[in-house]
Design an enzyme around this catalytic site. Structure first.
Site, PDB file in Angstrom:
ATOM      1  N   HIS A 114      -3.690   0.638  -6.055  1.00  0.00           N
ATOM      2  CA  HIS A 114      -3.223  -0.753  -6.117  1.00  0.00           C
ATOM      3  C   HIS A 114      -2.211  -0.948  -7.237  1.00  0.00           C
ATOM      4  O   HIS A 114      -1.109  -1.473  -7.017  1.00  0.00           O
ATOM      5  CB  HIS A 114      -4.423  -1.682  -6.313  1.00  0.00           C
ATOM      6  CG  HIS A 114      -4.053  -3.124  -6.485  1.00  0.00           C
ATOM      7  ND1 HIS A 114      -4.116  -4.040  -5.468  1.00  0.00           N
ATOM      8  CD2 HIS A 114      -3.610  -3.813  -7.579  1.00  0.00           C
ATOM      9  CE1 HIS A 114      -3.713  -5.228  -5.905  1.00  0.00           C
ATOM     10  NE2 HIS A 114      -3.409  -5.123  -7.186  1.00  0.00           N
ATOM     11  N   GLU A 115      -2.578  -0.547  -8.443  1.00  0.00           N
ATOM     12  CA  GLU A 115      -1.683  -0.781  -9.573  1.00  0.00           C
ATOM     13  C   GLU A 115      -0.386   0.004  -9.437  1.00  0.00           C
ATOM     14  O   GLU A 115       0.669  -0.434  -9.891  1.00  0.00           O
ATOM     15  CB  GLU A 115      -2.385  -0.446 -10.888  1.00  0.00           C
ATOM     16  CG  GLU A 115      -3.549  -1.369 -11.228  1.00  0.00           C
ATOM     17  CD  GLU A 115      -3.178  -2.840 -11.243  1.00  0.00           C
ATOM     18  OE1 GLU A 115      -2.019  -3.155 -11.601  1.00  0.00           O
ATOM     19  OE2 GLU A 115      -4.034  -3.677 -10.909  1.00  0.00           O
ATOM     20  N   HIS A 149       2.220  -1.969  -7.716  1.00  0.00           N
ATOM     21  CA  HIS A 149       3.004  -2.798  -8.636  1.00  0.00           C
ATOM     22  C   HIS A 149       4.077  -1.959  -9.328  1.00  0.00           C
ATOM     23  O   HIS A 149       5.221  -2.406  -9.514  1.00  0.00           O
ATOM     24  CB  HIS A 149       2.091  -3.405  -9.705  1.00  0.00           C
ATOM     25  CG  HIS A 149       1.208  -4.513  -9.237  1.00  0.00           C
ATOM     26  ND1 HIS A 149       1.690  -5.635  -8.611  1.00  0.00           N
ATOM     27  CD2 HIS A 149      -0.144  -4.680  -9.323  1.00  0.00           C
ATOM     28  CE1 HIS A 149       0.686  -6.455  -8.324  1.00  0.00           C
ATOM     29  NE2 HIS A 149      -0.446  -5.897  -8.750  1.00  0.00           N
ATOM     30  N   HIS A 154       6.992  -1.441  -7.167  1.00  0.00           N
ATOM     31  CA  HIS A 154       7.767  -2.679  -7.071  1.00  0.00           C
ATOM     32  C   HIS A 154       8.745  -2.778  -8.249  1.00  0.00           C
ATOM     33  O   HIS A 154       9.892  -3.223  -8.085  1.00  0.00           O
ATOM     34  CB  HIS A 154       6.796  -3.864  -7.055  1.00  0.00           C
ATOM     35  CG  HIS A 154       7.356  -5.110  -6.465  1.00  0.00           C
ATOM     36  ND1 HIS A 154       6.616  -6.263  -6.329  1.00  0.00           N
ATOM     37  CD2 HIS A 154       8.583  -5.428  -5.987  1.00  0.00           C
ATOM     38  CE1 HIS A 154       7.348  -7.212  -5.777  1.00  0.00           C
ATOM     39  NE2 HIS A 154       8.549  -6.736  -5.567  1.00  0.00           N
TER      40      HIS A 154
END
Length: 673
Positions: free
Chosen positions: A463-464, A467, A470
């Site tokens: 998940h991280e 980021h 991104h």
């Protein structure tokens, strides 16, 4: 005396030279950075030439570079390594920075100059940037009279002080509430490695106890699923759920109530009925009513599913003579049901989730397969703490992309939870490539022992890193639009999509291998994990919705209403919304809801499930189009990840998907159809 914080780093990618920084340099650097930016702003307002994009908007984007550098370094430390010195500086600088921002965005001359910039001959990103500046001036109170502006400044300064106080008191209470245990029998169910880690934690903390179970940020603590001693489970749950609620020096409830009241007053100054209305206007959601409508649709089936799950848990607990299922029993018996009905024991999977394999053969491998990027660890580059590691990231053609830092272990100076920060934001205007960092809170094992992750910790790592991608893939002209600088209810979308690769067959087969034998996790086990994916979803959805509705309750207060009994307010708000806190406690209670009182998610915690509508639909798109392919990765990167806020986020989604998002995939994923 020169201050290394004020100059651009000469290290690769302008990685901050952490070794050159000392605690006593931060305050002078902040002061110098603010003065420098004010001088740059004065040059803009004093410019005798008519306002245009270059001499006004682009000039604003170039301003404050020194302040941005010191802020990125310092506020990363606030979250990742908040020593006493760092906390003392934070208390002083937070209100000053709030006043500094108010001074810029309430400057009438600057406001009028920005308003007079012509929109002709601007490209799409420039038009968006101009509109965004005008909007930010108005939301900061530039349109208020002098008395209104003065009150706005007072409110922002006080809110900054309170946010810092909430964060620091919570960190102190989380450390103080760690569960002390003297008898190893009370830790029955934990692995030998976990018990050794608890013993090491007690020694490191100087505890008088033999073992110490540290707390993570959310209400549920991982050990609750394994501890066989019910009294220990109760003690651990209560230590977690009562943070901030005690009437002592670490109490946070009064801070939360004051912040909610001040935010309501600030919203009223700007003409909004509540802080929630003010906050949602800044998101992709069309209105607060649309958010409430979605939540109202989700709560009843989620609660029904949780009640069904509770029935199975009561039956399992009855076998141990337990007649009154309590919150501290839920995770323990949920794992029993999972093992019995699906033959899946998530905690037994740890030997297949060793950190190095998870990173190199899982997280990085999936990114390489999708996007062609490669990772080279740079042991010659140092982070802000000895635990921090640095990787150089390159594109498929070998061209430079940026740096990725990983800070994976828990420590008593680190906030709970997991997150991504940008130390250097990408910008063509400033000719900068990104430097990003992921933080997790994995318990550090005893010396010489392997770092074995839980199933949930592996999910969090993927998940991280979503980021991080991104931020790394950002390809925008202006700093304001860089990377993850998108609305809160969109920022979680790319990270949630990246979770899908954890159990993708090619990826799981590559990294999920036993740390001793190298044997892959059996395919039948992976199949059972997927088959069991809906088990516990009622609880997970209900606890998340409880936190979301609690957030909206605090931030829907009308102006001039102050809550005098926060604990009673919390209980009443959850009950009114259809959530039974005795059955399913919210993922975060008021006392430790850092996201909304010290983390930028006020009235926006709904964003996780709002983003998940896009995420679930995108997972469906990947699956329909062949999954883990370079073509799919390139489409996702070019049409969405690289754009930051330089394009309308939902328009970027429509370009990728070919239509608006459909909630059907989310309902199916969470068993809510």
């Amino acid at each position: 005396m020169s201050n290394a914080l004020l100059s651009a780093s000469t290290l690769p990618y302008e990685l901050p030279d952490f070794a050159a920084f000392s605690d006593d340099a931060y305050l002078p650097a902040f002061e110098a950075g603010m003065q420098e930016q004010l001088a740059e702003i004065s040059a803009v307002t004093a410019n005798p030439d008519p306002a245009d994009f270059a001499n006004t908007i682009a000039a604003l984007e170039r301003s404050g570079q020194a302040l941005a550098r010191v802020s990125a370094v310092f506020f990363n430390l606030v979250m990742s390594h908040a020593t006493e010195a760092v906390q003392a500086i934070e208390q002083q600088i937070g209100p000053r920075l709030a006043a500094h921002q108010d001074g810029i965005f309430q400057d009438q001359t600057l406001f009028e100059r920005v308003g007079s910039v012509p929109e002709t001959d601007l490209d799409e990103e420039e038009r968006r940037l101009l509109a965004e500046y005008r909007r930010r001036f108005l939301r900061a109170g530039a349109g208020l009279d002098d008395a209104g502006k003065a009150r706005m400044r007072e409110l922002n300064t006080r809110l900054s002080e309170l946010g810092t106080a909430f964060s620091q008191k919570l960190l102190a209470d989380t450390n103080a509430s760690a569960l002390e245990v003297d008898d190893a029998a009370e830790l029955d169910g934990l692995s030998p490695d976990d018990i050794a880690a608890a013993a090491a934690a007690a020694r490191d903390a100087g505890s008088g106890a033999k073992y110490l179970l540290s707390l993570i940020l959310p209400t549920p603590q991982p050990a609750l699923a394994r501890l066989t001693d019910r009294r220990t489970r109760q003690r651990l749950f209560e230590a977690s759920a009562n943070r901030g609620f005690r009437d002592n020096e670490h109490g946070t409830l009064g801070i939360a109530a004051e912040m909610a009241a001040l935010r309501a007053e600030r919203a009223a100054l700007l003409g909004y009925g509540s802080h929630a209305e003010y906050a949602v206007e800044d998101q992709t959601a069309p209105s607060l009513g649309a958010v409430r409508e979605m939540l109202a649709r989700l709560v009843p089936p989620a609660v029904r599913n949780a009640e069904t799950e509770a029935g199975k848990l009561r039956a399992a607990a009855a076998g141990d003579g337990i007649k009154d299922l309590q919150p501290w029993d839920w995770a323990y018996y949920s794992e029993q049901v999972r093992r019995e009905e699906y033959s899946v024991d998530l905690e037994a999977l740890r030997p297949w989730f060793e950190l190095e394999r998870v990173l190199n053969d899982g997280v990085f491998y999936a990114a390489n397969r999708l996007y062609g990027i490669t990772f080279t660890e740079r042991r010659d580059l140092a982070g802000y703490h000895p635990d921090v590691r640095v990787w150089e990231v390159r594109n498929e053609d070998g061209s430079a992309l940026g740096l990725f830092l990983g800070d994976y272990f828990a420590r008593d100076t680190k906030s709970g939870g997991a997150w991504m920060n940008e130390l250097v934001s990408q910008s063509r205007l400033l000719d900068r490539r990104p430097v990003v960092v992921n933080n997790l809170n994995i318990s550090k094992p005893a010396d010489g022992e392997p770092v074995l992750l839980s199933f949930d910790e592996v999910v969090t790592a993927f998940h991280e890193f979503g980021h991080a991608l991104h931020g790394l893939f950002s390809d925008v002209g202006y700093p304001l639009f860089s990377g993850t600088a998108v609305p809160r209810d969109f920022v979680e979308y790319p990270s949630q999509v990246n979770e899908m690769w954890m159990l993708w067959p090619e990826v799981a087969a590559h990294f999920a291998r036993h740390y001793q034998t190298g044997e892959p996790l059996p395919q039948e086990t992976l199949d059972r994990i997927r088959a069991a994916s809906l088990w516990g979803e009622g609880f997970r959805t209900a606890e998340y919705l409880g936190a979301t509705l609690l957030d909206l309750a605090w931030h829907s207060l009308p102006p001039a209403e102050t809550v005098t009994d926060p604990a009673a307010f919390e209980k009443e708000a959850l009950t009114r919304a259809g959530i039974d806190p005795a059955l399913v406690p919210p993922r975060y209670r008021t006392g430790y809801f850092k996201h909304i009182f010290a983390g930028g998610y006020s009235a926006a915690y709904y964003s996780y499930i709002w983003s998940e509508v896009l995420d679930a639909d995108t997972v469906q798109w990947f699956t329909e189009n062949g999954g883990l392919t370079r073509a799919n990765g390139e489409a996702f990167r070019s049409k969405l990840l690289s754009r930051g806020y330089a394009a309308d986020p939902l328009e970027s989604f429509r370009e990728l998907r070919g239509r608006n998002a459909d909630i059907t995939a989310l309902l199916a994923r969470r068993g809510l159809a």
